[in-house]
Design an enzyme around this catalytic site. Structure first.
Site, PDB file in Angstrom:
ATOM      1  N   LYS A  41       0.703  -1.255   0.159  1.00  0.00           N
ATOM      2  CA  LYS A  41       0.147  -0.141   0.284  1.00  0.00           C
ATOM      3  C   LYS A  41       0.816   1.426   0.008  1.00  0.00           C
ATOM      4  O   LYS A  41       0.719   2.278  -0.578  1.00  0.00           O
ATOM      5  CB  LYS A  41      -1.024  -0.161   0.824  1.00  0.00           C
ATOM      6  CG  LYS A  41      -0.351   0.102   2.716  1.00  0.00           C
ATOM      7  CD  LYS A  41      -1.485   0.854   3.648  1.00  0.00           C
ATOM      8  CE  LYS A  41      -0.871   0.295   4.784  1.00  0.00           C
ATOM      9  NZ  LYS A  41      -0.535   2.105   5.311  1.00  0.00           N
ATOM     10  N   THR A  42       1.876   0.881   0.977  1.00  0.00           N
ATOM     11  CA  THR A  42       2.993   2.455   1.064  1.00  0.00           C
ATOM     12  C   THR A  42       2.839   3.027  -0.520  1.00  0.00           C
ATOM     13  O   THR A  42       3.459   4.347  -0.621  1.00  0.00           O
ATOM     14  CB  THR A  42       3.661   2.481   2.060  1.00  0.00           C
ATOM     15  OG1 THR A  42       3.628   1.938   2.846  1.00  0.00           O
ATOM     16  CG2 THR A  42       5.009   3.322   1.851  1.00  0.00           C
ATOM     17  N   ASP A 228      -3.988   7.982   4.571  1.00  0.00           N
ATOM     18  CA  ASP A 228      -3.482   6.314   5.180  1.00  0.00           C
ATOM     19  C   ASP A 228      -3.501   5.778   6.557  1.00  0.00           C
ATOM     20  O   ASP A 228      -4.414   6.323   6.852  1.00  0.00           O
ATOM     21  CB  ASP A 228      -1.905   6.286   5.173  1.00  0.00           C
ATOM     22  CG  ASP A 228      -1.787   4.974   5.210  1.00  0.00           C
ATOM     23  OD1 ASP A 228      -1.729   4.115   4.520  1.00  0.00           O
ATOM     24  OD2 ASP A 228      -0.129   4.356   5.324  1.00  0.00           O
ATOM     25  N   GLU A 229      -4.142   4.169   6.675  1.00  0.00           N
ATOM     26  CA  GLU A 229      -4.554   4.122   7.847  1.00  0.00           C
ATOM     27  C   GLU A 229      -5.944   4.837   8.316  1.00  0.00           C
ATOM     28  O   GLU A 229      -5.729   4.548   9.606  1.00  0.00           O
ATOM     29  CB  GLU A 229      -3.355   3.919   8.445  1.00  0.00           C
ATOM     30  CG  GLU A 229      -1.962   3.355   8.687  1.00  0.00           C
ATOM     31  CD  GLU A 229      -1.874   1.884   8.509  1.00  0.00           C
ATOM     32  OE1 GLU A 229      -2.818   1.380   8.700  1.00  0.00           O
ATOM     33  OE2 GLU A 229      -1.402   1.821   8.165  1.00  0.00           O
ATOM     34  N   GLN A 259      -7.202  -4.940  10.428  1.00  0.00           N
ATOM     35  CA  GLN A 259      -6.084  -3.989  11.145  1.00  0.00           C
ATOM     36  C   GLN A 259      -6.118  -3.173  11.958  1.00  0.00           C
ATOM     37  O   GLN A 259      -5.254  -2.398  12.386  1.00  0.00           O
ATOM     38  CB  GLN A 259      -4.854  -3.832  10.051  1.00  0.00           C
ATOM     39  CG  GLN A 259      -4.667  -5.398   9.618  1.00  0.00           C
ATOM     40  CD  GLN A 259      -2.984  -3.939   8.163  1.00  0.00           C
ATOM     41  OE1 GLN A 259      -2.244  -5.120   8.953  1.00  0.00           O
ATOM     42  NE2 GLN A 259      -3.221  -4.895   7.351  1.00  0.00           N
ATOM     43  N   ARG A 617       2.860  -9.920  10.423  1.00  0.00           N
ATOM     44  CA  ARG A 617       4.259  -9.416  10.725  1.00  0.00           C
ATOM     45  C   ARG A 617       5.526  -9.763  10.236  1.00  0.00           C
ATOM     46  O   ARG A 617       6.679  -9.552   9.624  1.00  0.00           O
ATOM     47  CB  ARG A 617       5.239  -8.473  11.447  1.00  0.00           C
ATOM     48  CG  ARG A 617       3.642  -7.485  12.928  1.00  0.00           C
ATOM     49  CD  ARG A 617       3.529  -6.266  12.073  1.00  0.00           C
ATOM     50  NE  ARG A 617       2.186  -7.120  11.391  1.00  0.00           N
ATOM     51  CZ  ARG A 617       1.592  -5.957  10.479  1.00  0.00           C
ATOM     52  NH1 ARG A 617       2.417  -5.168   9.488  1.00  0.00           N
ATOM     53  NH2 ARG A 617       0.802  -6.431   9.249  1.00  0.00           N
TER      54      ARG A 617
END
Length: 745
Positions: A41-42, A228-229, A259, A617
């Site tokens: 996504k980044t 974002d997020e 998340q 992770r």
């Protein structure tokens, strides 16, 4: 004339998968990108911003918000690599940094603050709230958590006049007292020309709502907005975002409902789940291809999260290898758990060439770290704790930052009182209380009084020694203020350290046996170095800019991911990070999921999302550990394997795990698998019940009640205890310890 930029977009779209390309190419209108863990996504956000500029949109019209300064800097760096210098014109920052910058320009319109306001961190805010409680002659124990309530009010855009509506207690007096504290706290902030962390967004929204011309200016400026997020936004951030985007509706939000793990601090997952309701013509793009983890890890994570009902269905997949099975390490107690994890970490480094910095140990609560720290130190494993005492939270750093705050903003009473006797100047508390009381009665800051000889003479009861000492202090601070006009921040800090006597104090105390002052002096040297780095990167930066930088920095912003040490952190601190090998320890009921969440379905689902975050992770190797017994507050408690372990499909998890540590061999020995369903026998339950009956309680012990939540023991008479609960609606209760559904916490 406005300059426009046009570029060859080949590099922007290079190596993107079809869904990523679609997201990058979607320029106008509302866009929801549901980006699964490790789905790039980044990169998509960065490429999309680069494509906006390539399509002729001016950099100054683009606003991109992330949740850490580190992520913002990384995105800006990547954008510059793609399109060069035009990327520097983008505003790419966190919510709080963006609002702080905006308020420096606009807050004076309110008539309550000026643009050089201080930003109070959590510690400063608590100090000020405690002062309010004291001034109102209220019970400090009853209102110990009121600072968290005030933060919650502001995150929900609730001012003091309406805050009682958010308090569930039926106690009218309690509600009114909280309101009084909130009102006084805000008034003291105004007197200090200070905002707390939550005020940055609160006042930005307030200005936008009350001054349409200001909102219109920023709507015109920021015509293309990316957040974002988005699943982690709270009410205030949600309202701010939608106010800015209301005119052009070119709003791109990126996130993953699976998340969303910060509900306990105000994040509202509904913001992302309801995006299509807010913007009916929104395009929705799912990024489900994972580039991080093995197939086995993803299959396990997908299986766990499917047990949640409040989510937008998706299924992560990958072209990566199947990889090793997840290793489930079942231990007799937490000591063995630490020993086995340490042994496997050493084996990964020695036999599989894993660097220490590619290994992480994740736990649900910070208290779990101690056993691993001790073992790692014993066997020589280098480690760093993320989320422990932050560099900028150390006393010596906070002391010098307080000096800088008063230099920048003399009205700042909180920081003035911190430094007035640091180093010791013989300015006693009795005289300072008289001075503070007089300043408050005059509606002035303490500095304004002490800097005016006529006003200072009006303060009754001050000793001649105190008057002389305070005048010397004022003269020193005024000289610092004058020097600040010409010195870079690092040189100003060096001046303060030497002229204030702070370094001399550390060295004198060191000679008297305080050897820890060596590391304190080293920390201050590092602080000067960080200020020098800031000055070099921001040649036009002011002292106030540096204080903004310090106030808004987070733990992850200072994390050196390349430093060769194992990372120890909570699951919540690990979000956004990835490691080749991950140990998720303490996979037990009432620990993960946490005891406070077991009886609440919404909170239990958030715990499961936290587990999903922990599992994803890991890139190559994933370990889960559980112990039969664990020490809690000096007492051994029997444990049951977490339901999250049982939700992982059998083909994904290795049913063989190490036996107790007996041999010196670095290889992990194997023993027979004990299925979780057969773990807890009737005999073990009887042992647990018996041990619970003889728990010794002491005043100050923390406990968790199955129904009423957290409490503190205030009085003990045999097995009868008096408990004050954190929930004011519950208040104080008398309990029989052997019968009540309570555990030491």
């Amino acid at each position: 004339m406005n300059e426009q930029f046009f570029f060859d977009t080949t590099e922007i779209f290079k190596d993107l998968n079809p869904e990523q390309q679609e997201a990058v190419n979607c320029i106008d209108g509302p866009l929801l990108i549901m980006a699964g863990a490790g789905s790039g996504k980044t990169r998509v956000l960065t490429c999309r911003i680069a494509n906006l500029i390539a399509q002729g949109i001016l950099p100054r019209n683009i606003l991109a918000i992330t949740f850490t300064n580190k992520a913002a800097n990384e995105m800006k760096y990547r954008a510059e690599k793609l399109i060069g210098s035009p990327a520097r014109g983008i505003i790419l920052s966190t919510f709080h940094s963006f609002c702080a910058r905006l308020l420096r320009r606009e807050i004076e319109i309110t008539g309550n603050f000026n643009g050089n306001f201080a930003i109070y961190d959590a510690g400063d805010s608590k100090t000020l709230v405690k002062q309010c409680v004291k001034d109102l002659n209220l019970d400090e124990n009853l209102f110990a958590n009121v600072s968290f309530r005030i933060s919650d009010f502001k995150n929900n855009l609730v001012d003091p006049a309406h805050c009682t509506q958010m308090i569930s207690s039926r106690d009218i007096r309690y509600k009114m007292n909280v309101q009084q504290i909130y009102e006084m706290y805000q008034e003291k902030l105004r007197e200090n020309n200070a905002l707390d962390f939550d005020d940055l967004i609160f006042f930005t929204v307030k200005i936008f709502e009350e001054y349409p011309e200001v909102l219109a200016k920023y709507q015109e400026r920021f015509q293309y907005i990316s957040i974002d997020e988005y699943q982690d936004t709270n009410v205030a951030q949600y309202v701010l975002t939608n106010l800015l985007a209301a005119k052009y509706k070119n709003l791109c939000v990126v996130g993953d409902a699976d998340q969303s793990i910060y509900g306990w601090r105000g994040a509202d997952m509904r913001n992302i789940l309801n995006f299509e309701r807010d913007y009916p013509n929104a395009r929705v793009i799912m990024l489900e291809q994972n580039y991080r983890s093995t197939k086995t890890i993803l299959n396990a994570a997908n299986a766990v999260i499917r047990n949640n009902s409040d989510r937008k269905p998706k299924n992560l997949w990958t072209q990566n290898a199947t990889g090793d099975k997840i290793k489930f390490i079942h231990c007799k107690d937490d000591k063995e758990e630490a020993a086995l994890v340490a042994r496997e970490v050493r084996r990964l480094v020695a036999e599989e060439n894993f660097p220490y910095n590619e290994i992480a140990l994740l736990y649900r609560t910070n208290a779990q770290s101690r056993m691993f720290e001790e073992k790692f130190m014993q066997v020589g494993i280098p480690y760093i704790i993320i989320g422990g005492l932050k560099f900028y939270d150390r006393k010596e750093i906070r002391d010098i930052v307080a000096y800088l705050h008063v230099i920048a903003n003399p009205r700042d009473n909180v920081h003035f009182l911190r430094i007035i006797n640091t180093p010791r100047r013989g300015l006693g508390s009795t005289n300072m209380n008289r001075l503070s009381t007089f300043a408050e009665s005059q509606g002035l800051s303490i500095f304004e009084v002490v800097a005016d000889n006529k006003l200072l003479e009006q303060v009754d009861g001050l000793t001649p020694k105190f008057r002389a000492g305070i005048k010397n202090f004022v003269a020193m601070m005024m000289s610092f203020t004058e020097s600040a006009k010409n010195l870079t921040v690092d040189k100003l800090i060096s001046l303060v350290l030497n002229e204030s006597g702070y370094i001399k104090m550390l060295r004198d105390d060191r000679e008297n046996g305080k050897q820890e002052n060596i590391s304190r002096e080293e920390n201050l040297g590092e602080f000067v170095g960080s200020a020098k780095d800031f000055a070099e990167l921001n040649p036009e930066g002011t002292l106030q800019d540096f204080l903004n930088h310090v106030a808004l920095i987070t733990d992850l912003d200072t994390l050196d991911e390349k430093e060769s040490r194992v990372k120890l952190m909570t699951v919540h601190a690990a979000k956004g990070l990835e490691f080749s090998a991950v140990f998720v320890v303490g996979m037990e009921e009432n620990l993960f999921p946490h005891a406070n969440s077991i009886d609440n379905e919404d909170e239990l689902e958030e715990e499961r999302r936290a587990c999903y975050v922990a599992l994803t992770r890991a890139k190559k190797k994933l370990y889960l550990t559980a112990a039969d017994e664990r020490m809690f507050f000096g007492k051994i408690r029997r444990q049951k394997i977490s339901r999250f372990v049982e939700e992982i499909p059998a083909p994904c998890i290795d049913g063989r795990f190490p036996s107790p540590v007996k041999k010196k061999s670095s290889a992990m020995t194997q023993s027979t698998y004990r299925p979780p369903t057969a773990y807890r026998s009737a005999q073990m339950k009887a042992v647990e019940k018996k041990s619970a009956a003889i728990v010794v309680w002491q005043v100050g012990d923390k406990l968790n009640h199955k129904k009423w939540g957290l409490g503190t023991v205030m009085e003990v008479k045999g097995q009868v205890i008096k408990v004050v609960f954190a929930n004011p609606e519950i208040g104080t209760k008398i309990l029989k310890a052997t019968a009540a559904p309570i555990n030491k916490f």
